[in-house]
Design an enzyme around this catalytic site. Structure first.
Site, mmCIF file in Angstrom:
data_model
loop_
_atom_site.group_PDB
_atom_site.id
_atom_site.type_symbol
_atom_site.label_atom_id
_atom_site.label_comp_id
_atom_site.label_asym_id
_atom_site.label_seq_id
_atom_site.Cartn_x
_atom_site.Cartn_y
_atom_site.Cartn_z
ATOM 1 N N LYS A 70 0.894 -1.349 0.064
ATOM 2 C CA LYS A 70 0.047 0.081 0.253
ATOM 3 C C LYS A 70 0.935 1.095 0.005
ATOM 4 O O LYS A 70 1.850 1.246 0.817
ATOM 5 C CB LYS A 70 -0.882 -0.009 1.146
ATOM 6 C CG LYS A 70 -2.203 0.662 1.214
ATOM 7 C CD LYS A 70 -3.056 0.233 2.129
ATOM 8 C CE LYS A 70 -4.546 0.853 2.252
ATOM 9 N NZ LYS A 70 -5.464 0.320 2.810
ATOM 10 N N ARG A 108 -25.319 -2.097 6.557
ATOM 11 C CA ARG A 108 -25.105 -3.698 6.612
ATOM 12 C C ARG A 108 -25.776 -4.330 7.502
ATOM 13 O O ARG A 108 -25.831 -5.603 7.282
ATOM 14 C CB ARG A 108 -23.647 -3.742 6.605
ATOM 15 C CG ARG A 108 -22.848 -3.404 5.210
ATOM 16 C CD ARG A 108 -23.065 -4.767 4.503
ATOM 17 N NE ARG A 108 -22.644 -4.454 2.922
ATOM 18 C CZ ARG A 108 -21.486 -4.575 2.309
ATOM 19 N NH1 ARG A 108 -20.589 -5.024 3.168
ATOM 20 N NH2 ARG A 108 -21.066 -4.373 1.083
ATOM 21 N N GLU A 121 -19.558 -5.521 9.727
ATOM 22 C CA GLU A 121 -20.407 -4.653 10.532
ATOM 23 C C GLU A 121 -21.497 -5.476 11.075
ATOM 24 O O GLU A 121 -21.837 -5.392 12.350
ATOM 25 C CB GLU A 121 -21.166 -3.650 9.669
ATOM 26 C CG GLU A 121 -20.417 -2.391 9.271
ATOM 27 C CD GLU A 121 -19.362 -2.857 8.368
ATOM 28 O OE1 GLU A 121 -19.484 -3.589 7.745
ATOM 29 O OE2 GLU A 121 -18.337 -1.838 8.029
#
Ligand SMILES: Cc1ncc(C[n+]2csc(CCOP(=O)(O)OP(=O)(O)O)c2C)c(N)n1
Ligand SMILES: [Mg+2]
Length: 654
Positions: free
Chosen positions: A295, A414, A386
């Site tokens: 990243k 969600r 979630e």
């Protein structure tokens, strides 16, 4: 200031820390801003190659031109995001991977679906949008795939973990009508922790002969390092610690390919060609390609950043500013909503050792870093999950803890089922804090936090706090924790506004402003207003400004602006005040047809009788729609939710 060479050395040094055990790419192939062309040449960096106009042109490039193209793409990513902000770290990491994907697969006939979609900038640049014109600005390029922009963009829902289901669904439908070709899902190691992606893998594994390819972009991080059993398994695979075939994917019946260095053009070309063969083999289980990337690759400050490798950034100076002088003053007191939340949660956790905080892979963005620093074992990161966060919270509550689940508002969608049935039905003591509630702006339709009030309004017994300023937020957190059952505390993105103190608090209801003849003497009973403005949450300042503006034009008008503090259940004193008013106007930063105002309208109209008709009612909020990316202020204005818009509604009912 560091010299160019030191700058590069820093990148090299950091790269050794950040990379996994697969062979790293040659850092000299990356483009560093501040590296003079002659320095780059001396270091063996390739000459930049112009961004091709489309994937067909990309495929005509020779393999040894690709490092030059990667340099150009990285330079442009830096230039563009330094001006507009955006998801820099994830995109720097997928430069080589995205080049390889568009060379092997024939988008749009062979769709490439980017999970979450925050890492699709390079994809956009290679499919006719080389400059990402007006990135994240109104009318400009979206920060996520966007079907209006290009036939190459398929899924524009920025919520994680859905790409494998999409790809497999497309693949299934196409096979049914005899269409050939591969469908690709590109999913991060973080997004793979979301339940729906695991459900999709489980289901895909049983569909031998599927033409779906799953490309797992493993950079070891969500924002923070990805943790949990799956992350540990990927770590073993990266480290070559398992014998061939001992991986989870093969065990399920999928065809595992990798791990592969995601910054090595030749290795990527090779593995994706193999993935195509698997996809085209009717006897093979679908391919999972394990690609290892870094990243922030190629930009030293991103790679070195321990917090999130510049997952997302605001505008920045490409040439780094000088480090702050030692005598610089301490950082200013917390000014953002998120920081205020973080302080309040830490304080609550100190006061009650039963408090446990839960995050779905977003500990820092949702403000839990202060608590994590002081009491790391009381902050749980459950992955991008979630549903799991709320299910776990229900269990924690049952087990005697006081769970606080900190989410972005949009991601609560969600977990509606867990909120409704696991938490509320069972009367478990769970507090949910919702950052980025209301219109968020730059991230577009799927990131607005505009549904939480409407969702909460469907849940029997839910208590909702929508604080209007940071001080109110600091009070709402302990109040929510002290309330039995489900409570929510929701607040918007960005800087908290100046405190807006109540001029009076009666039966828990804050009065923010009273205009009209008797306002000055503030009588014990202020009488029935012409207009009662019920301000929910952070629109408080706008509501007060609107009332002042209308009162200047109509000095006789009695306008009372109140904040019920607790938005749901509708407080009885609020209902009493509302039935006495000639007109009631509600303001909220959420879907207007289904929210707090709508609940109040329902209550008042069903209580009305012929002798006591309901007051004139107006609800102000976001219309049922999918607002596209634009500045928050611009969207609020369009929805009549700014001071001028609220004033217009007040004039209508006066
Ligand atoms: C359902 C859901 N929850 C939370 C988020 C917030 N979020 C955006 S990107 C991200 C991390 C993604 O990690 P990964 O999939 O590994 O992609 P990377 O950024 O590392 O490329 C998170 C948690 C989200 N997009 N969707
Ligand atoms: Mg990742």
């Amino acid at each position: 200031m560091t010299s160019t060479r030191e700058h590069i050395a820093a990148v090299r040094g950091e790269a050794a820390v950040a990379r996994s055990s697969t062979r790293p790419a040659d850092p000299a192939s990356f483009a560093f801003p501040g590296v003079l062309p002659q320095d780059a040449a001396a270091l063996g960096a390739p000459a930049e190659v112009e961004i091709p106009a489309n994937p067909e042109q990309l495929r005509t490039l020779h393999l040894d031109q690709l490092p030059g193209l990667a340099r150009t793409l990285r330079r442009r990513l830096l230039e563009i995001t330094s001006e507009h902000g955006g998801h820099l770290g994830p995109n720097l990491g997928v430069v080589e991977l995205t080049i390889a994907l568009h060379r092997e697969f024939r988008s749009p006939q062979e769709p490439i679906i980017f999970d979450t979609g925050h890492q699709a900038y390079v994809h956009k640049m290679l499919t006719g949008r080389p400059d990402l014109d007006g990135l994240r600005r109104e009318g400009g390029t979206s920060g996520y795939p966007d079907r209006r922009e290009s036939a190459h963009d398929v899924v524009e829902n920025s919520h994680a973990s859905g790409s494998i289901a999409w790809a497999h669904g497309i693949d299934r439908a196409r096979r049914r009508i005899g269409q050939r070709g591969v469908t690709v899902a590109v999913i991060g190691d973080g997004a793979l922790t979301g339940g729906v992606s695991l459900e999709a893998l489980h289901e895909l594994a049983a569909d031998v002969g599927s033409g779906a390819v799953v490309v797992l972009n493993d950079n070891t991080r969500s924002y923070a390092p990805t943790i949990g059993g799956l992350a540990a398994h990927l770590q073993q695979l990266r480290g070559g610690e398992l014998p061939a075939g001992a991986d989870l994917f093969t065990a399920l019946g999928l065809t595992y390919l990798g791990p592969v260095d995601g910054h090595d053009h030749a290795a990527l070309a090779d593995v994706l060609a193999r993935a195509r063969s698997v996809a085209e083999d009717p006897a093979a289980g679908a391919a999972v390609v394990h690609v290892v990337t870094r990243k922030g690759a190629g930009f030293d400050r991103a790679e070195a950043d321990a917090l999130d490798h510049w997952h997302a950034t605001g505008p920045f100076e490409i040439t780094p500013p000088a480090p702050p002088a030692a005598e610089d003053p301490a950082p200013p007191a917390a000014t953002t909503w998120t920081a205020r939340l973080g302080e309040a949660v830490l304080e609550a956790a100190r006061a009650d050792e039963r408090v446990i905080a839960i995050s779905a892979a977003m500990v820092d963005p949702v403000g839990l870093t202060p608590m994590q620093r002081k009491m790391p074992d009381r902050v749980l990161d459950v992955g991008i999950a979630e549903q799991l966060a709320l299910g776990t919270a229900a269990g924690l509550s049952r087990g005697g803890a006081k769970p606080l689940v900190a989410l972005y508002s949009t991601f609560l969608n969600r977990a509606f089922d867990q909120m409704l049935l696991d938490v509320a039905l069972h009367h478990e003591d769970v507090t949910i804090t919702l950052d980025r509630a209301g219109i968020t702006g730059d991230d577009g339709p799927s990131h607005h936090g505009m549904w939480d009030l409407a969702l909460a309004a469907q849940v029997p017994g839910a208590t909702v706090f929508a604080p209007r300023d940071g001080d109110q937020l600091a009070r709402a957190v302990p109040a929510a924790l002290a309330t039995p059952g489900l409570s929510l505390v929701r607040f918007p993105k960005g800087k908290a506004p100046a405190a807006l103190p109540a001029i009076e608090t009666r039966e828990g209801i804050d009065t923010l402003l009273r205009t009209g003849p008797e306002a000055a003497d503030a009588p014990a009973d202020p009488g029935a207003p012409d207009i009662l403005v019920v301000s929910i949450g952070a629109l408080g300042h706008a509501a007060v400004a609107a009332a002042r503006e209308v009162a200047r034009e109509h000095p006789e008008a009695r306008i009372h602006v109140i904040d019920p503090v607790q938005a749901l259940p509708l407080p009885t004193p609020l209902l009493k005040a509302a039935v006495r008013a000639r007109a009631v106007v509600t303001t909220e930063d959420g879907v207007v047809e289904r929210g707090i105002g709508a609940a109040l309208v329902h209550e008042l109209t069903t209580r009305a009788t012929r002798e006591h008709p309901a007051p004139l009612l107006r609800t102000i909020g976001v219309p049922q729609s999918f607002p596209r990316h634009a500045k928050r202020e611009a969207i609020l204005e369009r929805c009549g939710m700014d001071a001028a818009g609220i004033a217009r509604t007040l004039r209508e009912v006066l």
